[in-house]
Design a protein around this motif. Structure first.
Motif, PDB file in Angstrom:
ATOM      1  N   MET A  35      40.117  29.000  38.215  1.00 16.75           N
ATOM      2  CA  MET A  35      40.727  29.957  39.502  1.00 16.75           C
ATOM      3  C   MET A  35      41.703  28.523  40.032  1.00 16.75           C
ATOM      4  O   MET A  35      42.551  28.156  40.570  1.00 16.75           O
ATOM      5  CB  MET A  35      40.454  30.180  40.144  1.00 16.75           C
ATOM      6  N   ALA A  42      49.582  24.820  40.516  1.00 13.65           N
ATOM      7  CA  ALA A  42      50.263  25.718  40.966  1.00 13.65           C
ATOM      8  C   ALA A  42      51.102  25.115  42.483  1.00 13.65           C
ATOM      9  O   ALA A  42      52.006  25.223  43.096  1.00 13.65           O
ATOM     10  CB  ALA A  42      49.929  27.202  41.253  1.00 13.65           C
ATOM     11  N   VAL A  86      53.943  38.904  38.103  1.00 20.42           N
ATOM     12  CA  VAL A  86      52.411  38.580  38.446  1.00 20.42           C
ATOM     13  C   VAL A  86      51.399  38.819  37.684  1.00 20.42           C
ATOM     14  O   VAL A  86      50.299  38.531  37.283  1.00 20.42           O
ATOM     15  CB  VAL A  86      52.256  39.019  40.046  1.00 20.42           C
ATOM     16  N   THR A  90      49.283  36.183  35.296  1.00 25.09           N
ATOM     17  CA  THR A  90      47.992  35.864  35.651  1.00 25.09           C
ATOM     18  C   THR A  90      46.813  36.228  34.220  1.00 25.09           C
ATOM     19  O   THR A  90      45.841  35.340  33.794  1.00 25.09           O
ATOM     20  CB  THR A  90      47.268  36.495  37.042  1.00 25.09           C
ATOM     21  N   THR A 115      31.186  41.198  30.864  1.00 22.43           N
ATOM     22  CA  THR A 115      31.639  41.838  32.319  1.00 22.43           C
ATOM     23  C   THR A 115      33.357  41.494  32.614  1.00 22.43           C
ATOM     24  O   THR A 115      33.679  42.117  33.066  1.00 22.43           O
ATOM     25  CB  THR A 115      30.417  40.440  33.210  1.00 22.43           C
ATOM     26  N   ALA A 119      36.468  43.499  32.994  1.00 21.78           N
ATOM     27  CA  ALA A 119      36.386  43.661  34.433  1.00 21.78           C
ATOM     28  C   ALA A 119      38.410  43.606  34.291  1.00 21.78           C
ATOM     29  O   ALA A 119      38.462  44.404  34.891  1.00 21.78           O
ATOM     30  CB  ALA A 119      35.572  42.543  35.369  1.00 21.78           C
TER      31      ALA A 119
ATOM     32  N   PHE B   8      30.830  41.629  37.704  1.00 23.21           N
ATOM     33  CA  PHE B   8      31.926  42.619  36.930  1.00 23.21           C
ATOM     34  C   PHE B   8      32.957  42.924  38.567  1.00 23.21           C
ATOM     35  O   PHE B   8      34.555  42.452  38.595  1.00 23.21           O
ATOM     36  CB  PHE B   8      31.318  44.278  36.312  1.00 23.21           C
ATOM     37  N   ALA B  10      33.102  40.861  41.408  1.00 24.33           N
ATOM     38  CA  ALA B  10      32.658  39.622  41.887  1.00 24.33           C
ATOM     39  C   ALA B  10      34.670  39.366  40.225  1.00 24.33           C
ATOM     40  O   ALA B  10      35.941  38.877  41.555  1.00 24.33           O
ATOM     41  CB  ALA B  10      32.273  38.471  41.906  1.00 24.33           C
ATOM     42  N   GLN B  11      34.324  39.586  39.349  1.00 21.72           N
ATOM     43  CA  GLN B  11      35.378  38.867  38.129  1.00 21.72           C
ATOM     44  C   GLN B  11      37.635  40.031  38.964  1.00 21.72           C
ATOM     45  O   GLN B  11      38.153  39.044  38.819  1.00 21.72           O
ATOM     46  CB  GLN B  11      35.081  38.895  36.995  1.00 21.72           C
ATOM     47  N   ILE B  12      36.888  41.116  39.226  1.00 22.80           N
ATOM     48  CA  ILE B  12      38.293  42.244  39.560  1.00 22.80           C
ATOM     49  C   ILE B  12      38.904  41.484  40.935  1.00 22.80           C
ATOM     50  O   ILE B  12      39.768  41.207  40.671  1.00 22.80           O
ATOM     51  CB  ILE B  12      37.748  43.621  39.906  1.00 22.80           C
ATOM     52  N   ASN B  14      38.167  37.800  42.154  1.00 23.87           N
ATOM     53  CA  ASN B  14      38.999  37.253  41.097  1.00 23.87           C
ATOM     54  C   ASN B  14      39.756  36.567  40.979  1.00 23.87           C
ATOM     55  O   ASN B  14      40.448  36.793  41.016  1.00 23.87           O
ATOM     56  CB  ASN B  14      37.844  36.739  40.643  1.00 23.87           C
ATOM     57  N   PHE B  15      40.526  38.018  39.938  1.00 19.20           N
ATOM     58  CA  PHE B  15      40.904  38.454  39.385  1.00 19.20           C
ATOM     59  C   PHE B  15      42.735  38.383  40.372  1.00 19.20           C
ATOM     60  O   PHE B  15      44.040  37.944  40.174  1.00 19.20           O
ATOM     61  CB  PHE B  15      41.284  39.177  38.725  1.00 19.20           C
ATOM     62  N   ILE B  17      42.742  38.121  43.093  1.00 25.22           N
ATOM     63  CA  ILE B  17      43.224  36.650  44.568  1.00 25.22           C
ATOM     64  C   ILE B  17      43.648  35.457  43.793  1.00 25.22           C
ATOM     65  O   ILE B  17      44.803  34.755  44.009  1.00 25.22           O
ATOM     66  CB  ILE B  17      41.489  35.974  44.878  1.00 25.22           C
ATOM     67  N   LEU B  18      43.702  36.021  42.260  1.00 21.58           N
ATOM     68  CA  LEU B  18      44.139  34.276  41.664  1.00 21.58           C
ATOM     69  C   LEU B  18      45.734  35.222  41.248  1.00 21.58           C
ATOM     70  O   LEU B  18      46.327  34.028  41.573  1.00 21.58           O
ATOM     71  CB  LEU B  18      43.803  34.158  40.144  1.00 21.58           C
ATOM     72  N   ALA B  19      45.678  36.454  41.032  1.00 25.26           N
ATOM     73  CA  ALA B  19      47.122  36.991  40.879  1.00 25.26           C
ATOM     74  C   ALA B  19      47.480  37.129  42.074  1.00 25.26           C
ATOM     75  O   ALA B  19      48.830  36.205  42.236  1.00 25.26           O
ATOM     76  CB  ALA B  19      46.788  38.314  40.620  1.00 25.26           C
ATOM     77  N   LEU B  21      47.866  34.573  44.594  1.00 24.52           N
ATOM     78  CA  LEU B  21      47.794  33.243  44.911  1.00 24.52           C
ATOM     79  C   LEU B  21      49.213  32.812  44.099  1.00 24.52           C
ATOM     80  O   LEU B  21      49.532  32.005  44.589  1.00 24.52           O
ATOM     81  CB  LEU B  21      46.219  32.269  44.355  1.00 24.52           C
ATOM     82  N   LEU B  22      48.737  32.991  43.102  1.00 23.35           N
ATOM     83  CA  LEU B  22      49.840  32.509  41.964  1.00 23.35           C
ATOM     84  C   LEU B  22      50.927  33.043  42.415  1.00 23.35           C
ATOM     85  O   LEU B  22      51.822  32.096  42.268  1.00 23.35           O
ATOM     86  CB  LEU B  22      48.919  32.515  40.010  1.00 23.35           C
ATOM     87  N   LYS B  23      51.168  34.249  42.623  1.00 30.04           N
ATOM     88  CA  LYS B  23      52.245  35.008  42.953  1.00 30.04           C
ATOM     89  C   LYS B  23      52.842  34.031  43.757  1.00 30.04           C
ATOM     90  O   LYS B  23      54.343  33.346  44.076  1.00 30.04           O
ATOM     91  CB  LYS B  23      52.091  36.527  43.382  1.00 30.04           C
ATOM     92  N   PHE B  25      52.094  30.986  45.399  1.00 30.16           N
ATOM     93  CA  PHE B  25      52.523  29.539  45.291  1.00 30.16           C
ATOM     94  C   PHE B  25      53.080  29.169  43.653  1.00 30.16           C
ATOM     95  O   PHE B  25      54.020  28.231  43.654  1.00 30.16           O
ATOM     96  CB  PHE B  25      50.910  28.733  44.700  1.00 30.16           C
ATOM     97  N   LEU B  26      53.107  30.016  42.441  1.00 32.46           N
ATOM     98  CA  LEU B  26      54.008  29.867  40.958  1.00 32.46           C
ATOM     99  C   LEU B  26      55.177  30.361  40.688  1.00 32.46           C
ATOM    100  O   LEU B  26      56.015  30.015  41.130  1.00 32.46           O
ATOM    101  CB  LEU B  26      52.079  29.699  39.668  1.00 32.46           C
ATOM    102  N   TYR B  27      54.601  31.657  40.165  1.00 29.80           N
ATOM    103  CA  TYR B  27      56.016  32.455  41.027  1.00 29.80           C
ATOM    104  C   TYR B  27      57.050  32.436  41.330  1.00 29.80           C
ATOM    105  O   TYR B  27      58.089  32.434  40.482  1.00 29.80           O
ATOM    106  CB  TYR B  27      55.171  34.017  39.622  1.00 29.80           C
TER     107      TYR B  27
END
Lengths: 233, 264
Positions: A35, A42, A86, A90, A115, A119, B8, B10-12, B14-15, B17-19, B21-23, B25-27
C-alpha cells in the motif's frame, strides 16, 4: 533472513506483535508495504500529473497501466470504465505488485495468505450486488429467480462457490509457487530457481489479471444481463 | 490452513483505504490528465484540420487571384498591343494625310501658277494679236472700206427676218424720239443718205436720226434705239474672235487635266 519458514503455510502465522485480539502478522506488514509503495507512487506521480504532451516516465508508465486497465474493463463491460476503474484497478495493482515483489528476497506475498485472498474475494462478492443495485435498482434481485424461482439456490450457490474459487485460486497459485521456490532452492540452488522465479513473475501477473478480470466479469454479468433484458423488451 | 478473522477484516479495510487513496491520488489525476491531453490533441487536430482547410481555401483563392492577375495582365498587354497598333495606324494615317495635303497644296499651287502663267500668256498674246489686227485694219481703213462697211450694214438691215423687223419697228414706235447711228469714222453725206434710206422703212416721221462718231465702235457702224441695237463692226468680229481665241486657249488645257499626273 527467512521470515516464512517452509513448514509455515501462511504468513498469517508469522506474528510480529500481538495485543490480545490484535495481531500484527507478516500479512498485514507486507500489505502495508505494498500500500505504501502504491500510494507513494501515486502521490509522486499524481501530484505532478500534467496534461502536457511531454510527461515524466513514471507518469507515462502509470498512464499506460491505467489506460490498459480501462481498456480491459471496457472490453468486458462494454460500459463506461469510470464506474469500475477504482475497484478493478486497485485489485489488479495490489495483487500484481504483491506478486511481482516475490523476486525480492525476504519478501512474503500477502496474496499467499488465504486470509488476504478471502478478504479480496469477499470484497468482490459484496461489490457484485452493490454494483448491480446501483446500476439497476432492486430489480437486480430478479436475476436470482431467472429463468424460474427454482434456480434461486443455484444462483446463491454459484455466488459463493465462485467467490471461494477466486480466493483459493489466487492463494493456491502464489502459496504453492512460494513453496516450490523454497524447496527448489534447497534442492538445486543454482540456475533453476531463477527460471522458476521468472515463471513466478508470469504466474503472478496472470493471476492478478485473472482475479481482476473475473471480478469484472461477475460485476458485468449483473449489469449487462439487465441491459440485454431491457433491449429485448 | 486457517483464516485469521482480524487480519481478514483488516485486509478488507486496507483494501478499501487503498482504493480510496488510489482513486484520489492516482486514477482521478491520471485519467483527468489523459482526458485533458486527449481533448487538447483532438482540439489541435481539429485546429490543424481547420487551418488546413483554411489554407486550402486560401490557396484556391490565391490561385484564382493569380489566374485573374495573369488574365488581366494578358488583357492589358493585348490591349496595349492593340492600342499601339491603332496608334501606329493613326500616326501613319496622319502622316499620309499630311503628305497628301502638302502634295495637294503643292499641286494646287502648281496649277495656280500655271493658270496665272497661261492667263498672262493669253492676255499678252491676245493683246498683241488684236493690237496688231486693229493696227492692220486701221492702216487699211479708207473710204472704200468705209463704203463696204456701210454696204454690209445696209445688207444686214435688208436681210433682217420678220421677227427682227418687228422688234426694230416696235423699238422705234415706242415713243423714242431719237435714233442714234454710231460709227467709227466720220460718215459722208452720201453714206448718211444710204444709211437713212436703208432704215427708212422702219422710221416714223417724227423720229430724229442722229449720227455720231465713236472710236470705240472701231471700223464699223451701229444703230441704237431704245432697247434695240443693230450693228456691224470689225471690232465686234475682233471681240468675237478674241473671245473665241480665249475659249480656244482655255480648251487647250484639257478639262480633265490632272496636274498630279505630271507630278508623279
Amino acid at each position: 533472513m527467512e521470515i516464512l519458514r517452509l513448514n509455515q503455510i501462511s504468513p498469517d502465522q508469522v506474528i510480529f506483535l500481538q495485543w490480545g485480539f490484535v495481531k500484527i502478522s507478516a500479512t498485514l506488514v507486507y500489505t502495508w508495504l505494498i500500500m505504501g509503495i502504491l500510494i507513494a507512487l501515486a502521490l509522486l506521480v499524481g501530484r505532478k500529473a500534467t496534461s502536457d504532451v511531454k510527461i515524466s516516465r513514471w507518469q507515462n508508465l502509470l498512464e499506460v497501466v491505467v489506460s490498459s486497465i480501462r481498456e480491459q474493463i471496457h472490453e468486458v463491460s462494454q460500459d463506461n470504465p469510470d464506474h469500475y476503474t477504482v475497484f478493478i484497478g486497485t485489485l489488479f495493482l495490489f495483487i500484481g505488485l504483491s506478486n511481482l515483489l516475490l523476486i525480492v528476497p525476504g519478501y512474503v506475498a500477502p496474496t499467499s495468505s488465504l486470509t488476504t485472498t478471502s478478504a479480496l474475494a469477499v470484497t468482490v462478492f459484496l461489490s457484485v450486488p452493490i454494483y448491480g443495485i446501483s446500476k439497476n435498482g432492486l430489480s437486480y434481485f430478479k436475476e436470482y429467480f431467472q429463468p424460474t424461482f427454482i434456480f434461486f439456490p443455484f444462483h446463491v450457490m454459484g455466488e459463493f462457490t465462485r467467490t471461494l474459487a477466486l480466493a483459493i485460486r489466487l492463494f493456491g497459485n502464489i502459496m504453492s509457487h512460494d513453496k516450490v521456490i523454497a524447496i527448489l532452492l534447497a534442492v538445486t540452488p543454482l540456475f533453476f530457481p531463477i527460471v522458476m522465479h521468472a515463471l513466478g513473475l508470469l504466474i503472478g501477473m496472470v493471476q492478478a489479471y485473472i482475479f481482476s478480470i473475473l471480478a469484472m466479469v461477475y460485476i458485468a454479468s449483473v449489469t449487462q444481463a439487465h441491459h440485454h433484458e431491457e433491449k429485448v423488451h | 490452513m486457517h483464516i485469521d478473522w482480524f487480519v481478514f477484516a483488516a485486509q478488507i479495510i486496507n483494501f478499501l483505504i487503498l482504493a480510496a487513496l488510489l482513486k484520489y491520488f492516482l486514477y482521478d489525476r491520471i485519467v483527468k490528465a489523459m482526458d485533458e491531453r486527449q481533448a487538447r490533441i483532438a482540439k489541435s487536430l481539429d485546429d490543424a484540420d481547420r487551418l488546413k482547410a483554411q489554407a486550402k481555401a486560401r490557396e484556391a483563392e490565391l490561385e484564382e487571384v493569380d489566374r485573374d492577375i495573369q488574365r488581366k495582365a494578358e488583357e492589358i498587354l493585348n490591349q496595349a498591343a492593340k492600342d499601339a497598333q491603332a496608334e501606329r495606324q493613326r500616326l501613319l494615317a496622319d502622316v499620309r494625310r499630311e503628305a497628301e495635303e502638302s502634295r495637294q497644296r503643292w499641286r494646287e499651287s502648281l496649277l495656280r501658277e500655271r493658270e496665272v502663267f497661261f492667263e498672262e500668256l493669253r492676255q499678252r498674246s491676245g493683246a498683241f494679236i488684236f493690237g496688231t489686227i486693229r493696227q492692220i485694219v486701221g492702216d487699211l481703213a479708207d473710204e472704200e472700206l468705209e463704203d463696204r462697211v456701210i454696204g454690209v450694214f445696209i445688207r444686214r438691215v435688208a436681210a433682217l427676218d420678220e421677227d427682227q423687223q418687228d422688234m426694230l419697228r416696235r423699238s422705234m414706235d415706242s415713243g423714242s424720239t431719237e435714233i442714234l447711228v454710231r460709227s467709227g469714222f466720220e460718215l459722208g453725206e452720201d453714206q448718211r443718205n444710204r444709211v437713212v434710206k436703208a432704215i427708212e422703212p422702219y422710221l416714223s416721221p417724227e423720229v430724229e436720226l442722229n449720227f455720231e462718231v465713236a472710236p470705240s465702235v472701231g471700223s464699223g457702224i451701229e444703230l441704237m434705239s431704245r432697247g434695240y441695237k443693230l450693228s456691224w463692226s470689225m471690232g465686234d468680229y475682233l471681240a468675237g474672235l478674241e473671245e473665241e481665241f480665249r475659249r480656244a486657249l482655255k480648251e487647250e488645257i484639257p478639262s480633265g487635266y490632272d496636274a498630279g499626273e505630271t507630278v508623279q
